[in-house]
Write a protein that holds these residues in place. Structure first.
Motif, PDB file in Angstrom:
ATOM      1  N   SER A 167       0.816  -1.215   0.000  1.00  0.00           N
ATOM      2  CA  SER A 167       0.000   0.000   0.000  1.00  0.00           C
ATOM      3  C   SER A 167       0.850   1.267   0.000  1.00  0.00           C
ATOM      4  CB  SER A 167      -0.920   0.010   1.224  1.00  0.00           C
ATOM      5  OG  SER A 167      -1.861  -1.050   1.165  1.00  0.00           O
ATOM      6  N   ASN A 168       2.174   1.126  -0.014  1.00  0.00           N
ATOM      7  CA  ASN A 168       3.073   2.268   0.115  1.00  0.00           C
ATOM      8  C   ASN A 168       2.802   3.339  -0.935  1.00  0.00           C
ATOM      9  OD1 ASN A 168       5.377   3.751   1.048  1.00  0.00           O
ATOM     10  ND2 ASN A 168       6.591   2.839  -0.596  1.00  0.00           N
ATOM     11  N   ILE A 169       2.778   2.940  -2.201  1.00  0.00           N
ATOM     12  CA  ILE A 169       2.601   3.924  -3.279  1.00  0.00           C
ATOM     13  C   ILE A 169       1.227   4.568  -3.188  1.00  0.00           C
ATOM     14  CG2 ILE A 169       2.278   4.138  -5.774  1.00  0.00           C
ATOM     15  CD1 ILE A 169       4.657   2.359  -6.191  1.00  0.00           C
ATOM     16  N   GLY A 170       0.195   3.772  -2.960  1.00  0.00           N
ATOM     17  CA  GLY A 170      -1.154   4.330  -2.867  1.00  0.00           C
ATOM     18  C   GLY A 170      -1.298   5.310  -1.722  1.00  0.00           C
ATOM     19  N   ARG A 171      -0.709   4.988  -0.577  1.00  0.00           N
ATOM     20  CA  ARG A 171      -0.808   5.887   0.572  1.00  0.00           C
ATOM     21  C   ARG A 171      -0.013   7.169   0.338  1.00  0.00           C
ATOM     22  NH1 ARG A 171      -0.073   1.195   5.265  1.00  0.00           N
ATOM     23  NH2 ARG A 171      -2.124   0.218   4.934  1.00  0.00           N
ATOM     24  N   MET A 172       1.142   7.059  -0.299  1.00  0.00           N
ATOM     25  CA  MET A 172       1.883   8.280  -0.612  1.00  0.00           C
ATOM     26  C   MET A 172       1.119   9.136  -1.610  1.00  0.00           C
ATOM     27  SD  MET A 172       5.988   7.409  -0.643  1.00  0.00           S
ATOM     28  CE  MET A 172       5.952   6.050  -1.829  1.00  0.00           C
ATOM     29  N   ARG A 173       0.539   8.497  -2.602  1.00  0.00           N
ATOM     30  CA  ARG A 173      -0.261   9.241  -3.580  1.00  0.00           C
ATOM     31  C   ARG A 173      -1.414   9.966  -2.893  1.00  0.00           C
ATOM     32  NH1 ARG A 173       0.186  11.075  -8.675  1.00  0.00           N
ATOM     33  NH2 ARG A 173       0.913   9.077  -9.454  1.00  0.00           N
ATOM     34  N   ASP A 174      -2.102   9.282  -1.992  1.00  0.00           N
ATOM     35  CA  ASP A 174      -3.223   9.906  -1.283  1.00  0.00           C
ATOM     36  C   ASP A 174      -2.766  11.084  -0.424  1.00  0.00           C
ATOM     37  OD1 ASP A 174      -4.927   8.115  -2.432  1.00  0.00           O
ATOM     38  OD2 ASP A 174      -5.245   6.896  -0.633  1.00  0.00           O
ATOM     39  N   ALA A 175      -1.510  11.045   0.031  1.00  0.00           N
ATOM     40  CA  ALA A 175      -0.982  12.135   0.856  1.00  0.00           C
ATOM     41  C   ALA A 175      -0.486  13.314   0.018  1.00  0.00           C
ATOM     42  CB  ALA A 175       0.152  11.618   1.740  1.00  0.00           C
ATOM     43  N   GLY A 176      -0.530  13.173  -1.308  1.00  0.00           N
ATOM     44  CA  GLY A 176      -0.116  14.263  -2.181  1.00  0.00           C
ATOM     45  C   GLY A 176       1.296  14.167  -2.707  1.00  0.00           C
ATOM     46  N   VAL A 177       1.922  13.008  -2.551  1.00  0.00           N
ATOM     47  CA  VAL A 177       3.281  12.818  -3.053  1.00  0.00           C
ATOM     48  C   VAL A 177       3.236  12.511  -4.544  1.00  0.00           C
ATOM     49  CG1 VAL A 177       5.381  11.442  -2.870  1.00  0.00           C
ATOM     50  CG2 VAL A 177       4.064  11.987  -0.809  1.00  0.00           C
ATOM     51  N   GLU A 178       4.109  13.133  -5.312  1.00  0.00           N
ATOM     52  CA  GLU A 178       4.269  12.790  -6.726  1.00  0.00           C
ATOM     53  C   GLU A 178       5.092  11.511  -6.792  1.00  0.00           C
ATOM     54  OE1 GLU A 178       6.055  14.647 -10.929  1.00  0.00           O
ATOM     55  OE2 GLU A 178       6.358  15.700  -9.010  1.00  0.00           O
ATOM     56  N   VAL A 179       4.489  10.425  -7.279  1.00  0.00           N
ATOM     57  CA  VAL A 179       5.148   9.126  -7.193  1.00  0.00           C
ATOM     58  C   VAL A 179       5.018   8.371  -8.503  1.00  0.00           C
ATOM     59  CG1 VAL A 179       3.072   8.038  -6.216  1.00  0.00           C
ATOM     60  CG2 VAL A 179       5.311   6.987  -5.824  1.00  0.00           C
ATOM     61  N   ALA A 180       6.085   7.681  -8.873  1.00  0.00           N
ATOM     62  CA  ALA A 180       6.114   6.824 -10.058  1.00  0.00           C
ATOM     63  C   ALA A 180       6.656   5.466  -9.651  1.00  0.00           C
ATOM     64  CB  ALA A 180       6.984   7.438 -11.158  1.00  0.00           C
ATOM     65  N   ILE A 181       6.481   4.484 -10.522  1.00  0.00           N
ATOM     66  CA  ILE A 181       6.938   3.123 -10.249  1.00  0.00           C
ATOM     67  C   ILE A 181       8.332   2.935 -10.830  1.00  0.00           C
ATOM     68  CG2 ILE A 181       6.551   0.675 -10.761  1.00  0.00           C
ATOM     69  CD1 ILE A 181       3.567   1.233 -10.711  1.00  0.00           C
ATOM     70  N   GLY A 182       9.254   2.433 -10.010  1.00  0.00           N
ATOM     71  CA  GLY A 182      10.588   2.058 -10.465  1.00  0.00           C
ATOM     72  C   GLY A 182      10.890   0.635 -10.065  1.00  0.00           C
ATOM     73  N   GLN A 183      12.077   0.169 -10.412  1.00  0.00           N
ATOM     74  CA  GLN A 183      12.427  -1.226 -10.137  1.00  0.00           C
ATOM     75  C   GLN A 183      13.848  -1.347  -9.599  1.00  0.00           C
ATOM     76  OE1 GLN A 183       9.855  -2.494 -13.939  1.00  0.00           O
ATOM     77  NE2 GLN A 183      11.125  -4.152 -13.231  1.00  0.00           N
ATOM     78  N   LEU A 184      14.205  -0.500  -8.669  1.00  0.00           N
ATOM     79  CA  LEU A 184      15.534  -0.531  -8.077  1.00  0.00           C
ATOM     80  C   LEU A 184      15.816  -1.906  -7.482  1.00  0.00           C
ATOM     81  CD1 LEU A 184      18.117   0.844  -7.002  1.00  0.00           C
ATOM     82  CD2 LEU A 184      16.796   1.495  -4.982  1.00  0.00           C
ATOM     83  N   ASN A 185      16.866  -2.556  -7.993  1.00  0.00           N
ATOM     84  CA  ASN A 185      17.273  -3.882  -7.521  1.00  0.00           C
ATOM     85  C   ASN A 185      16.157  -4.913  -7.614  1.00  0.00           C
ATOM     86  OD1 ASN A 185      19.779  -2.724  -6.846  1.00  0.00           O
ATOM     87  ND2 ASN A 185      19.070  -2.193  -4.793  1.00  0.00           N
ATOM     88  N   ASP A 186      15.231  -4.707  -8.513  1.00  0.00           N
ATOM     89  CA  ASP A 186      14.109  -5.632  -8.700  1.00  0.00           C
ATOM     90  C   ASP A 186      13.887  -5.818 -10.201  1.00  0.00           C
ATOM     91  OD1 ASP A 186      11.806  -7.135  -8.639  1.00  0.00           O
ATOM     92  OD2 ASP A 186      10.504  -5.508  -7.976  1.00  0.00           O
ATOM     93  N   SER A 187      14.590  -6.787 -10.768  1.00  0.00           N
ATOM     94  CA  SER A 187      14.501  -7.043 -12.210  1.00  0.00           C
ATOM     95  C   SER A 187      14.874  -5.803 -13.017  1.00  0.00           C
ATOM     96  CB  SER A 187      13.097  -7.516 -12.594  1.00  0.00           C
ATOM     97  OG  SER A 187      12.717  -8.662 -11.870  1.00  0.00           O
TER      98      SER A 187
END
Length: 554
Positions: free
Chosen positions: A299-319
């Protein structure tokens, strides 16, 4: 499929960049978080998007019929090592880190990007048209300057070199700096102070003095960071590390910070939003795989988005080296998460934007890539279904308005072995064209029948419930597994396997008794016979419970 073939013929007849093309009839996704547009039209001219929406195609445009398909902007890999690694375990093909180099912040990753590497083609087939490519730290907290690349099938992959600086903090940064977070933050602040000194007087900066932490090359690179001309991407996971990084803005107000990883970002989302710092986060970190990720949740990305954070999906050390194409699956999982009680995900439009316009905007390239707004580069992907569904595939791709091949090592291997006859087989001849000899003259499943005989013996001689369960399970697995193997081999090998089945028997000695195979074919030879008897005798003697004639005789 016929429509797509006609598209290919059209584009081969004249380059897209030299004509006006209208892609019509598909579900158009702008990529900016707005709703998909059924039956929309995308107009392309001179390698740029002219318009995308519900309008009619312009007169004289070449029409591409995408009815029943989805038309989207190309996906942007939010944080990757694409083009830097061919085989991760082979150092000669791995250009992510440069631990033996005298430089760190001054390294420029652009010359190391290999556009002919197999991961480029593989991820192109998954809809990735651009990617943020970062180096890795080794021996210092600063990894170097990353690049923005395109995945086009040419020898010029770099869209923007020296696009950002990447620094490792948290647990990894502590290891690189000497063993503690105190060391890594001290090294970071000292380096930024040195960079400011260089920026004020480049000619007077002596990078060779004992007091200088940075050589001139590294100082020059970081000077762009402290001036605010180059984003500083910072890898942090733990909430406390995140807050510490946000505090850098007080002493270095010109810093253009971007947080990467950020597994515990949701716990301090209000602070991140108040600081106006964007985030590129891994979508599915939900396990406490390290002490700095104890509060990880999907839920990390969704909760940050709801708090007004500009967020995108990355893959640091994950494929991040080979399978950036998993971005659509990660985005789709965040959509599905909205249906799980107590969890927070993204709606479809937000999820798609998080892998398209989101990374582009964060890197300051929203006016060029990541969406189908007018004036953007014509990175367009036509899908055979919803791009966030696992079963959907790319039917066509344009990068800068140029059609791209959708061929990779995987697709070539698939096509090579999808239909294959005996003459094309690269290995030994198939068993269907060989005479059955030795143990195969007795049964075509000798190993499984050995398990069956073992199981029958133990069922007969052992009354312990645990032994009966194990032996019965092995019996059923070996028996029905042999039958299923026959059907699988028939599907894969066709007539060759059917011929083998006709020459051999499933039941031991069946083909010999029927006269299909002469008895002499089953003769193993004296060496094999005597060797087998010796091995059997020794195994019987060493067996935990009395078995065999040796025990009976004694």
């Amino acid at each position: 499929m016929k429509r797509i073939l006609s598209i290919f013929a059209l584009l081969m007849a004249a380059p897209v960049a030299a004509q006006t093309v209208a892609i019509t009839g598909g579900t158009v996704v702008i990529g900016d978080g707005s709703d998909p547009i059924p039956g929309g039209t995308v107009v392309i001219r001179n390698g740029r998007v002219v318009s995308a929406g519900a309008g009619a195609p312009p007169a004289g445009a070449q029409i591409v019929d995408a009815t029943g398909k989805w038309v989207t902007p190309g996906l942007v890999g939010g944080f990757t090592r694409l083009g830097l690694v061919e085989v991760g375990a082979v150092s000669d093909t791995n250009d992510v880190q440069a631990g033996q180099s005298p430089f760190n912040a001054g390294l420029d990753i652009a010359p190391a990007v290999n556009p002919l590497g197999s991961p480029i083609a593989t991820n192109r087939t998954g809809g990735i048209t651009r990617a943020i490519v970062a180096p890795g730290a080794d021996g210092a907290i600063f990894a170097g300057q990353g690049a923005i690349i395109d995945l086009g099938s040419d020898m010029e992959p770099i869209m923007r070199a020296r696009a950002f600086q990447f620094v490792e903090l948290g647990e990894s940064g502590a290891d690189e700096a000497g063993g503690s977070r105190a060391a890594s933050f001290t090294a970071l602040r000292y380096a930024l102070d040195e960079a400011q000194r260089y920026a004020r007087n480049p000619s007077g900066y002596d990078g060779n003095s004992e007091d200088s932490l940075l050589n001139r090359r590294d100082a020059a690179a970081l000077a762009e960071v402290v001036r605010g001309r180059m984003p500083l991407l910072v890898h942090v996971e733990q909430a406390r590390d995140i807050v510490n990084v946000l505090g850098l803005k007080r002493d270095y107000p010109s810093l253009e910070l971007v947080l990467v990883g950020v597994s515990e970002g949701w716990t301090v989302a209000d602070r991140i939003a108040a600081a106006g710092v964007p985030v590129i986060a891994n979508a599915l970190n939900d396990l406490p795989s390290a002490f700095e990720r104890l509060a990880a949740t999907q839920s990390n990305i969704g909760r940050m988005r709801d708090a007004g954070v500009e967020v995108a999906i990355g893959q640091l050390n994950d494929s991040d080296t080979h399978n950036v194409r998993y971005a659509t699956q990660y985005a789709g999982n965040l959509v599905a998460l909205t249906r799980v009680p107590g969890h927070t995900g993204l709606d479809w439009n937000e999820a798609f934007a998080a892998i398209s316009s989101g990374p582009a905007e964060i890197m300051g390239l929203g006016s060029e890539i990541g969406s189908l707004r007018p004036g953007r580069r014509a990175d367009v992907v036509i899908w055979d279904g919803d791009p966030l569904e696992l079963s959907s595939n790319v039917d066509m791709m344009l990068i800068d308005g140029v059609q791209q091949p959708l061929v990779s090592r995987q697709t070539r291997l698939r096509d090579r072995y999808r239909t294959i006859d005996e003459n094309q087989h690269p290995g030994p001849k198939l068993p269907g064209v060989r005479p059955a000899t030795g143990v195969f003259a007795i049964t075509r499943h000798p190993m499984n029948w050995a398990f069956i005989l073992w199981a029958l013996t133990h069922i007969a001689l052992s009354g312990r419930p645990a032994n009966l369960v194990i032996a019965t399970g092995i019996l059923l697995l070996a028996f029905f597994g042999s039958m299923l193997q026959d059907r699988k081999k028939e599907t894969l090998l066709g007539d060759a396997w059917r011929g083998w089945e006709a020459r051999t028997s499933f039941v031991p000695f069946g083909a010999l008794a029927a006269g299909t195979i002469p008895w002499r074919a089953a003769w193993p030879g004296w060496i094999a016979l005597i060797g087998g008897i010796v091995i059997w005798a020794v195994a019987s003697w060493l067996h935990a419970m009395p078995v065999g004639p040796l025990y009976w005789a004694l």
